[in-house]
Design a protein around this motif. Structure first.
Motif, PDB file in Angstrom:
ATOM      1  N   ALA A   8       1.089  -1.362   0.707  1.00 56.37           N
ATOM      2  CA  ALA A   8      -0.228  -0.259   0.073  1.00 56.37           C
ATOM      3  C   ALA A   8       0.396   1.300   0.268  1.00 56.37           C
ATOM      4  O   ALA A   8       1.760   1.518   0.802  1.00 56.37           O
ATOM      5  N   ASP A  11       0.498   7.185  -2.761  1.00 54.97           N
ATOM      6  CA  ASP A  11       0.200   7.376  -3.925  1.00 54.97           C
ATOM      7  C   ASP A  11      -1.077   7.350  -3.051  1.00 54.97           C
ATOM      8  O   ASP A  11      -2.380   7.232  -4.220  1.00 54.97           O
ATOM      9  N   ASN A  13      -2.597   4.003  -4.065  1.00 58.79           N
ATOM     10  CA  ASN A  13      -2.531   2.765  -4.814  1.00 58.79           C
ATOM     11  C   ASN A  13      -2.406   1.394  -4.368  1.00 58.79           C
ATOM     12  O   ASN A  13      -0.759   1.264  -3.623  1.00 58.79           O
ATOM     13  N   LEU A  14      -2.020   0.488  -4.364  1.00 55.49           N
ATOM     14  CA  LEU A  14      -1.654  -0.855  -4.121  1.00 55.49           C
ATOM     15  C   LEU A  14      -0.761  -1.651  -5.242  1.00 55.49           C
ATOM     16  O   LEU A  14      -1.181  -1.216  -6.160  1.00 55.49           O
ATOM     17  N   TRP A  15       0.385  -1.838  -5.128  1.00 51.61           N
ATOM     18  CA  TRP A  15       1.314  -1.890  -6.335  1.00 51.61           C
ATOM     19  C   TRP A  15       1.375  -3.898  -5.906  1.00 51.61           C
ATOM     20  O   TRP A  15       1.885  -4.212  -4.910  1.00 51.61           O
ATOM     21  N   ARG A  26      -0.163  -1.757 -10.727  1.00 53.60           N
ATOM     22  CA  ARG A  26      -1.108  -0.706  -9.839  1.00 53.60           C
ATOM     23  C   ARG A  26      -2.305  -0.954  -9.884  1.00 53.60           C
ATOM     24  O   ARG A  26      -2.809  -0.697 -10.571  1.00 53.60           O
ATOM     25  N   ILE A  27      -2.957  -1.027  -8.707  1.00 52.40           N
ATOM     26  CA  ILE A  27      -4.304  -1.014  -8.608  1.00 52.40           C
ATOM     27  C   ILE A  27      -4.846   0.747  -8.076  1.00 52.40           C
ATOM     28  O   ILE A  27      -4.611   0.830  -6.966  1.00 52.40           O
ATOM     29  N   THR A  28      -6.122   1.182  -8.822  1.00 53.57           N
ATOM     30  CA  THR A  28      -6.272   3.127  -7.592  1.00 53.57           C
ATOM     31  C   THR A  28      -6.960   2.106  -7.008  1.00 53.57           C
ATOM     32  O   THR A  28      -7.850   1.145  -6.504  1.00 53.57           O
ATOM     33  N   PRO A  29      -7.042   3.202  -6.225  1.00 55.96           N
ATOM     34  CA  PRO A  29      -8.700   3.001  -5.446  1.00 55.96           C
ATOM     35  C   PRO A  29     -10.187   2.165  -5.908  1.00 55.96           C
ATOM     36  O   PRO A  29     -11.186   2.100  -5.116  1.00 55.96           O
ATOM     37  N   GLU A  32      -9.330   0.070 -10.729  1.00 59.67           N
ATOM     38  CA  GLU A  32      -8.706   0.411 -12.211  1.00 59.67           C
ATOM     39  C   GLU A  32      -7.170  -0.306 -11.877  1.00 59.67           C
ATOM     40  O   GLU A  32      -6.204   0.134 -10.693  1.00 59.67           O
ATOM     41  N   ILE A  33      -6.536  -1.433 -12.842  1.00 58.72           N
ATOM     42  CA  ILE A  33      -5.625  -2.020 -13.597  1.00 58.72           C
ATOM     43  C   ILE A  33      -4.566  -1.769 -13.819  1.00 58.72           C
ATOM     44  O   ILE A  33      -5.540  -1.396 -15.710  1.00 58.72           O
ATOM     45  N   LEU A  70       6.353   5.726  -9.391  1.00 56.72           N
ATOM     46  CA  LEU A  70       5.189   5.805  -9.200  1.00 56.72           C
ATOM     47  C   LEU A  70       4.103   6.111 -10.433  1.00 56.72           C
ATOM     48  O   LEU A  70       2.992   5.914 -10.630  1.00 56.72           O
TER      49      LEU A  70
END
Length: 186
Positions: A8, A11, A13-15, A26-29, A32-33, A70
């Protein structure tokens, strides 16, 4: 894609390291991947965010560590001094100057700016995970020999914690540094 290590990041996002796909995702809140390719066969397995915000990751298939912005740009890759290891964990020091790597043989301390090996901690492994104490004064490593080992910043082994009845696979310090948690396969 065999997702493995998840970080986590600051930014929001999850990486995620995608081992079999040789990608970092990268997975946005919002869900979106975006996927960022790495060299074929690199086998990324573990991720951690560096002090500058970049994402560091292990490449078990090519015995390297890498660093990504990032924005998903590959910034650097550093080879490890041995080709006979499987990278199991990575931790970034709180001061941003060092990386600790756990592998089946050793815990290695690297200079974050260059990837140069600074220390090879003794005794030998096998190790499965590493974590820095939040103040940076200690480094803990989970071991497949059912122990957790703790070193000081000078590389001196301070403690060997026993009590697990199976391989120790994770280790983490509480945010105030006053407690250490470990997980095993028992």
């Amino acid at each position: 894609s065999q997702p493995h290590g998840i970080t986590a990041a600051s930014d929001g996002n999850l990486w995620v390291a995608e081992s079999s796909g040789s990608r970092i995702a990268r997975i946005t809140p919002g869900g979106e991947i975006a996927e960022f390719p790495l060299p074929a066969g690199s086998g990324p397995a573990h991720t951690v965010q560096g002090a500058d915000g970049s994402i560091w990751f292990t490449e078990s298939g090519t015995h390297r560590i890498g660093r990504m912005s990032l924005a998903g740009q590959l910034l650097a890759e550093y080879p490890l001094p041995t080709q006979k290891t499987n990278l199991n964990g990575i931790a970034y020091s709180p001061d941003g100057r060092q990386l600790a790597l756990a592998d089946y043989e050793h815990v290695r301390i690297l200079e974050a700016a260059t990837g140069k090996e600074l220390a090879l901690l003794q005794p030998d492994g096998p190790f499965s995970a590493v974590a820095y104490q939040p103040d940076g004064r200690r480094l803990a490593a989970a071991s497949l020999d059912q122990t957790v080992r703790i070193w000081g910043t000078d590389g001196k082994l301070l403690h060997v914690l026993a009590g697990h009845e199976a391989e120790v696979t994770s280790v983490a310090f509480r945010s105030d540094g006053q407690a250490l948690a470990s997980r095993s396969e028992e």
